[in-house]
Enzyme design. Structure first.
Site: not given
Ligand SMILES: N[C@@H](CCC[C@H](N)C(=O)O)C(=O)O
Length: 304
Positions: A87, A233
């Site tokens: 993340c 993200c």
């Molecule tokens: N939902 C993603 C993991 C989290 C990603 C995050 N919010 C970021 O900032 O990179 C997954 O399941 O790969």
């Protein structure tokens, strides 16, 4: 004296991608997917896009091999309780927590993640284009992989009657990046977009929708695997940066110089560069907003 469990937590965010941070240095906590989902619930729990457990690498079976390089391991879970490899916003917030707790000093450090060790720089006074408390944090996010379409054909993303070709980008976790005419075309994103072929993403994927804002400047929305639509993200923004650079004919490995994009997300702005050796570097804010303890009686039911 009550033997009900006690659990300290903090709440933090990076460009409004928000997390519950649970310090567990000795790796003693068993947090089931159901317990994580209850804690991340925005109405009946603390609320967050994900939960970050802070564990010493030497105390976690998945991180022991990285303990010589990185003292701390980011155990990241999505808000539905599923485990994710990496993340990008979370790792900045993780670093901010370590600094605030006096476990590291501003400057350079390394953090272990399921996608490998990530090198981080906590700027002391440089706000890095943000007005966030504490200033900017830069993360070396590793190299992007852009798998070519497999035997089942190229990746397509669809929402309602709209569908778009998408670029598969792996940033340690999976992404499908689609260039759209208007971010509203993605609709309300209550449900996950349909991504085909399924064989491209055997473990599901995050999906980014991208529009141009200007030279080397884009804006995106994201539907995250395991969390739904979020305000940002970090790994997604890196995937978007690399997909956009290739679309624009920029490839630092071939060109011999870095390329930098500004990536706007609903919750703020990230600045992302790709270096000639392929390393992707992301800079953005990371803020701790609260600190407290879960109510022991509530926690008892959440952990049951
Ligand atoms: N939902 C993603 C993991 C989290 C990603 C995050 N919010 C970021 O900032 O990179 C997954 O399941 O790969």
């Amino acid at each position: 004296m009550s033997d009900a469990p006690r659990l300290a937590f903090l709440k933090g965010h990076g460009t409004e991608n928000d997390f519950v941070i649970v310090p567990d240095p000795d790796g003693r906590l068993e947090l089931s997917p159901a317990a994580v989902a209850r804690i991340c619930d925005r109405r009946a729990g603390v609320g967050g896009d994900g939960l970050i457990r802070v564990v010493r690498s030497s105390a976690h079976p998945e991180a022991r091999g990285m303990a010589d390089e990185a003292e701390w391991f980011m155990d990241y879970r999505n808000s539905d309780g599923s485990v994710a490899e990496m993340c990008g916003n979370g790792v900045r917030v993780f670093a901010r927590y370590l600094e605030r707790a006096g476990l590291v000093e501003a400057g350079d450090l390394a953090v272990a993640t399921r996608a490998g060790v990530r090198r981080i720089h906590i700027a002391k006074d440089d706000l890095g284009g943000t007005d966030a408390p504490g200033g900017a944090i830069t993360v070396q996010m590793g190299k992007a992989a852009l798998p070519e379409p497999g035997a089942d054909g190229p990746v397509t993303v669809a929402v309602g009657e709209h569908s778009w070709p998408a670029r598969h980008v792996d940033m340690g976790n999976p992404h499908a990046v689609a260039f759209v005419d208007d971010l509203d075309q993605a609709g309300r994103l209550f449900d996950a977009p349909a991504v085909t072929p399924g064989s491209a993403y055997p473990h599901g994927t995050n999906v980014e929708f991208v529009v141009d804002r200007g030279p080397r400047h884009v804006a995106m929305r994201v539907h995250e695997r395991g969390s739904g639509e979020t305000r940002s993200c970090g790994t997604g923004a890196c995937a978007v940066m690399v997909a956009t650079a290739r679309r624009d004919g920029a490839d630092p490995a071939a060109d011999g110089h870095p390329v930098t994009y500004t990536v706007d997300v609903p919750g703020g702005r990230l600045v992302i560069s790709e270096l000639p050796d392929g390393t992707v570097e992301m800079t953005g804010p990371a803020v701790i907003v609260a600190e407290g303890e879960l109510d022991p009686a509530w926690l008892d039911t959440a952990l049951a």
